[in-house]
Design a protein around this motif. Sequence first.
Motif, PDB file in Angstrom:
ATOM      1  N   GLN A 277     -51.641   2.015  44.165  1.00  0.00           N
ATOM      2  CA  GLN A 277     -50.924   2.008  43.372  1.00  0.00           C
ATOM      3  C   GLN A 277     -50.933   3.296  42.311  1.00  0.00           C
ATOM      4  OE1 GLN A 277     -51.548  -1.434  41.277  1.00  0.00           O
ATOM      5  NE2 GLN A 277     -50.120  -2.728  42.412  1.00  0.00           N
ATOM      6  N   LEU A 278     -52.068   3.626  42.234  1.00  0.00           N
ATOM      7  CA  LEU A 278     -52.255   4.986  41.402  1.00  0.00           C
ATOM      8  C   LEU A 278     -51.762   6.042  42.385  1.00  0.00           C
ATOM      9  CD1 LEU A 278     -53.366   5.390  38.585  1.00  0.00           C
ATOM     10  CD2 LEU A 278     -55.545   5.908  39.652  1.00  0.00           C
ATOM     11  N   GLY A 279     -52.220   6.165  43.558  1.00  0.00           N
ATOM     12  CA  GLY A 279     -51.577   7.280  44.565  1.00  0.00           C
ATOM     13  C   GLY A 279     -50.157   7.091  44.496  1.00  0.00           C
ATOM     14  N   GLN A 280     -49.370   6.140  44.525  1.00  0.00           N
ATOM     15  CA  GLN A 280     -48.127   6.143  44.224  1.00  0.00           C
ATOM     16  C   GLN A 280     -47.437   6.835  43.156  1.00  0.00           C
ATOM     17  OE1 GLN A 280     -46.866   2.083  44.970  1.00  0.00           O
ATOM     18  NE2 GLN A 280     -47.425   1.861  47.214  1.00  0.00           N
ATOM     19  N   ALA A 281     -47.806   6.459  42.081  1.00  0.00           N
ATOM     20  CA  ALA A 281     -47.405   7.110  40.870  1.00  0.00           C
ATOM     21  C   ALA A 281     -47.839   8.577  40.943  1.00  0.00           C
ATOM     22  CB  ALA A 281     -48.299   6.320  39.755  1.00  0.00           C
ATOM     23  N   ARG A 282     -48.975   8.963  41.496  1.00  0.00           N
ATOM     24  CA  ARG A 282     -49.169  10.412  41.535  1.00  0.00           C
ATOM     25  C   ARG A 282     -48.271  11.172  42.368  1.00  0.00           C
ATOM     26  NH1 ARG A 282     -53.056  11.364  45.104  1.00  0.00           N
ATOM     27  NH2 ARG A 282     -54.293   9.683  44.247  1.00  0.00           N
ATOM     28  N   THR A 283     -47.732  10.483  43.575  1.00  0.00           N
ATOM     29  CA  THR A 283     -46.904  10.902  44.895  1.00  0.00           C
ATOM     30  C   THR A 283     -45.415  11.225  43.834  1.00  0.00           C
ATOM     31  OG1 THR A 283     -48.196   9.950  46.377  1.00  0.00           O
ATOM     32  CG2 THR A 283     -45.979  10.695  46.736  1.00  0.00           C
ATOM     33  N   ALA A 284     -45.155  10.154  43.198  1.00  0.00           N
ATOM     34  CA  ALA A 284     -43.869  10.048  42.450  1.00  0.00           C
ATOM     35  C   ALA A 284     -43.816  11.446  41.420  1.00  0.00           C
ATOM     36  CB  ALA A 284     -43.525   8.907  41.702  1.00  0.00           C
ATOM     37  N   LEU A 285     -45.105  11.553  40.638  1.00  0.00           N
ATOM     38  CA  LEU A 285     -44.995  12.711  39.907  1.00  0.00           C
ATOM     39  C   LEU A 285     -44.998  14.258  40.741  1.00  0.00           C
ATOM     40  CD1 LEU A 285     -47.404  11.826  37.017  1.00  0.00           C
ATOM     41  CD2 LEU A 285     -45.131  12.320  36.860  1.00  0.00           C
ATOM     42  N   ALA A 286     -45.535  14.089  41.822  1.00  0.00           N
ATOM     43  CA  ALA A 286     -45.662  15.317  42.634  1.00  0.00           C
ATOM     44  C   ALA A 286     -44.154  15.699  43.107  1.00  0.00           C
ATOM     45  CB  ALA A 286     -46.712  15.232  43.487  1.00  0.00           C
ATOM     46  N   GLY A 287     -43.460  14.628  43.511  1.00  0.00           N
ATOM     47  CA  GLY A 287     -41.981  14.788  44.150  1.00  0.00           C
ATOM     48  C   GLY A 287     -40.958  15.116  43.082  1.00  0.00           C
ATOM     49  N   ILE A 288     -41.330  15.565  41.744  1.00  0.00           N
ATOM     50  CA  ILE A 288     -40.301  15.840  40.819  1.00  0.00           C
ATOM     51  C   ILE A 288     -40.172  17.282  40.626  1.00  0.00           C
ATOM     52  CG2 ILE A 288     -39.996  15.651  38.469  1.00  0.00           C
ATOM     53  CD1 ILE A 288     -41.224  12.727  38.327  1.00  0.00           C
ATOM     54  N   GLN A 289     -40.785  18.103  40.856  1.00  0.00           N
ATOM     55  CA  GLN A 289     -41.176  19.573  40.513  1.00  0.00           C
ATOM     56  C   GLN A 289     -39.893  20.069  41.152  1.00  0.00           C
ATOM     57  OE1 GLN A 289     -43.569  20.675  38.709  1.00  0.00           O
ATOM     58  NE2 GLN A 289     -42.809  22.950  38.895  1.00  0.00           N
ATOM     59  N   PRO A 290     -39.302  19.881  42.441  1.00  0.00           N
ATOM     60  CA  PRO A 290     -38.132  20.761  42.753  1.00  0.00           C
ATOM     61  C   PRO A 290     -36.977  20.434  42.091  1.00  0.00           C
ATOM     62  CG  PRO A 290     -39.361  19.619  44.729  1.00  0.00           C
ATOM     63  CD  PRO A 290     -39.932  19.245  43.141  1.00  0.00           C
TER      64      PRO A 290
ATOM     65  N   LEU B 146     -37.501  11.431  37.135  1.00  0.00           N
ATOM     66  CA  LEU B 146     -38.567  11.220  36.080  1.00  0.00           C
ATOM     67  C   LEU B 146     -38.393   9.948  35.421  1.00  0.00           C
ATOM     68  CD1 LEU B 146     -38.146  14.503  33.959  1.00  0.00           C
ATOM     69  CD2 LEU B 146     -40.387  13.489  34.707  1.00  0.00           C
ATOM     70  N   LEU B 147     -37.588   9.379  35.243  1.00  0.00           N
ATOM     71  CA  LEU B 147     -37.270   7.959  34.891  1.00  0.00           C
ATOM     72  C   LEU B 147     -37.943   6.833  35.848  1.00  0.00           C
ATOM     73  CD1 LEU B 147     -33.667   8.133  32.855  1.00  0.00           C
ATOM     74  CD2 LEU B 147     -36.015   7.997  32.042  1.00  0.00           C
ATOM     75  N   ARG B 148     -37.693   7.261  37.123  1.00  0.00           N
ATOM     76  CA  ARG B 148     -38.252   6.329  37.977  1.00  0.00           C
ATOM     77  C   ARG B 148     -39.993   6.315  38.174  1.00  0.00           C
ATOM     78  NH1 ARG B 148     -39.994   6.155  42.981  1.00  0.00           N
ATOM     79  NH2 ARG B 148     -39.565   8.553  43.428  1.00  0.00           N
ATOM     80  N   ALA B 149     -40.508   7.653  37.935  1.00  0.00           N
ATOM     81  CA  ALA B 149     -41.645   7.810  37.824  1.00  0.00           C
ATOM     82  C   ALA B 149     -42.207   7.061  36.698  1.00  0.00           C
ATOM     83  CB  ALA B 149     -42.058   9.359  38.056  1.00  0.00           C
ATOM     84  N   GLN B 150     -41.627   7.287  35.519  1.00  0.00           N
ATOM     85  CA  GLN B 150     -42.181   6.608  34.217  1.00  0.00           C
ATOM     86  C   GLN B 150     -41.952   5.172  34.472  1.00  0.00           C
ATOM     87  OE1 GLN B 150     -39.473   7.315  30.912  1.00  0.00           O
ATOM     88  NE2 GLN B 150     -41.439   7.137  29.429  1.00  0.00           N
ATOM     89  N   GLU B 151     -41.183   4.600  34.956  1.00  0.00           N
ATOM     90  CA  GLU B 151     -41.170   3.335  35.036  1.00  0.00           C
ATOM     91  C   GLU B 151     -42.343   2.571  36.294  1.00  0.00           C
ATOM     92  OE1 GLU B 151     -39.576   0.772  33.399  1.00  0.00           O
ATOM     93  OE2 GLU B 151     -39.008   2.183  32.185  1.00  0.00           O
ATOM     94  N   GLN B 152     -42.350   3.623  37.092  1.00  0.00           N
ATOM     95  CA  GLN B 152     -43.471   3.010  38.156  1.00  0.00           C
ATOM     96  C   GLN B 152     -44.853   3.310  37.578  1.00  0.00           C
ATOM     97  OE1 GLN B 152     -43.561   5.465  41.696  1.00  0.00           O
ATOM     98  NE2 GLN B 152     -44.944   4.306  42.914  1.00  0.00           N
TER      99      GLN B 152
END
Length: 122
Positions: free
Chosen positions: A77-90, A104-110
């Motif tokens: 679950q922690l890896g999924q949150a990290r991956t969601a954050l990494a995909g926001i940069q572009p 961003l809002l999706r990653a925050q809720e995750q």
Amino acid sequence: MQRISVALVILLFIAAAVLAGTVFLDRFAQTADAGFEQILTAGDEGQFAEAQALLGELQDYLKRCEPWLALIVRRDQLGQARTALAGIQPYLAADYWADGKLELLRAQEQLRAVLHLYRQVF
């Protein structure tokens, strides 16, 4: 009598670990939420370079806290949150800001959901 004292020591240790984990998790959640809000504010104001820098700081903070979070939260679950954050940069650009804001809002809720799972147990 010795069994009771050993049981009490184990019980106190478990209670202390749960309390320490809860305090750490609350502090982490507050810092992460503040980071998300700063990124959203910078993006809404059109300061995408600052938003990217703030996202980098948030990713670094998550990376620093990850070993401790892994003791509390499931690693996948922690890896999924990290991956969601990494995909926001572009998405942190003027042309893609609407999508970036949603990501961003999706990653925050995750991340909130992952932390809520721990709080639900204790």
